[in-house]
Design an enzyme around this catalytic site. Structure first.
Site, short mmCIF file in Angstrom:
data_model
loop_
_atom_site.label_atom_id
_atom_site.label_comp_id
_atom_site.label_asym_id
_atom_site.label_seq_id
_atom_site.Cartn_x
_atom_site.Cartn_y
_atom_site.Cartn_z
N CYS A 54 -4.02 -1.90 -2.02
CA CYS A 54 -3.72 -3.24 -2.52
C CYS A 54 -3.57 -4.21 -1.35
O CYS A 54 -4.52 -4.40 -0.59
CB CYS A 54 -2.50 -3.22 -3.43
SG CYS A 54 -2.36 -4.71 -4.46
N HIS A 108 -4.63 0.29 -7.39
CA HIS A 108 -3.51 1.19 -7.09
C HIS A 108 -3.84 2.60 -7.57
O HIS A 108 -3.72 2.89 -8.77
CB HIS A 108 -2.25 0.71 -7.81
CG HIS A 108 -1.62 -0.50 -7.21
ND1 HIS A 108 -0.70 -0.43 -6.19
CD2 HIS A 108 -1.80 -1.82 -7.48
CE1 HIS A 108 -0.32 -1.65 -5.86
NE2 HIS A 108 -0.96 -2.52 -6.63
N GLU A 130 -2.01 5.15 -7.24
CA GLU A 130 -0.77 5.75 -7.75
C GLU A 130 -0.41 5.25 -9.15
O GLU A 130 0.48 5.81 -9.79
CB GLU A 130 0.39 5.49 -6.78
CG GLU A 130 0.98 4.10 -6.83
CD GLU A 130 0.18 3.03 -6.09
OE1 GLU A 130 0.70 1.90 -5.96
OE2 GLU A 130 -0.95 3.31 -5.65
#
Length: 203
Positions: A79, A185, A187
């Protein structure tokens, strides 16, 4: 072992949990010796480019990252962390980046349809513009990942390996040698995101 750089900006513990989910040791740290000793380095980031860059410089992490990149350490920016890898950003001014990837960060408002919301938030499909990027070894064309951003990497065709469509093709991932970046992202991208982190650990 993966070192997740702690410089006061980023979704650090969510990232650490993601690495734990794939069976990889990860530490959140700002200790230079630990980072140097790691096999791979993650540069996270959320918020404003200028603030994050200032924190990187004041903590000594900026110089360390440039040094590690030149030494061949595998580095991934996520990001805002990806955006910091570039030469400069035009986010509310003009600011120098780490200069590890050629290109610049510009507002997505310059290129997307005016009726679309900013920031660009949500799931978007990946489109590969170059084949063979090792972080995508388990990912297929059209797989969805999760984005949250108002700025994008521009003038970086040489490094761009994937884009996502938001009425215009926005840079989704980059690679320059041993330096990688994901605008999305991993995650927060479910199983697909975890496979990207897994592939990064296998490089």
């Amino acid at each position: 072992m993966v070192a997740i750089i702690d410089y006061g900006v980023g979704n650090l513990y969510s990232l650490k949990s993601s690495f734990a989910a794939i069976g990889e040791e990860a530490v959140v740290t700002n200790d230079e010796e630990v980072i140097r000793g790691a096999d791979r380095v993650i540069l996270p980031g959320v918020g404003a480019f200028c603030d994050a860059m200032e924190k990187l410089k004041s903590s000594g992490m900026a110089d360390l990252l440039v040094c590690l990149a030149k030494e061949g350490k595998k580095i991934m920016g996520i990001c805002l962390g990806m955006q910091l890898l570039f030469d400069r950003s035009f986010e509310y001014g003009e600011y120098e980046g780490l200069g590890l990837i050629k290109g610049e960060i510009r507002p997505i408002s310059d290129v997307i349809d005016k009726e679309l919301k900013i920031p660009h938030i949500g799931w978007n499909a990946l489109h590969f513009v170059k084949n063979g990027c090792p972080i995508f070894k388990y990912i297929s064309e059209g797989d969805y990942v999760y984005f949250v951003h108002s700025f994008y990497a521009a003038n970086c065709d040489e490094a761009t390996v994937a884009t996502a469509d938001y009425s215009a093709p926005l840079t989704a991932a980059v690679q320059s040698g041993n330096v990688f970046g994901c605008q999305f992202h991993p995650e927060k991208s479910g199983d697909k995101g975890l496979t990207i982190l897994k592939a990064f650990c296998e490089i």
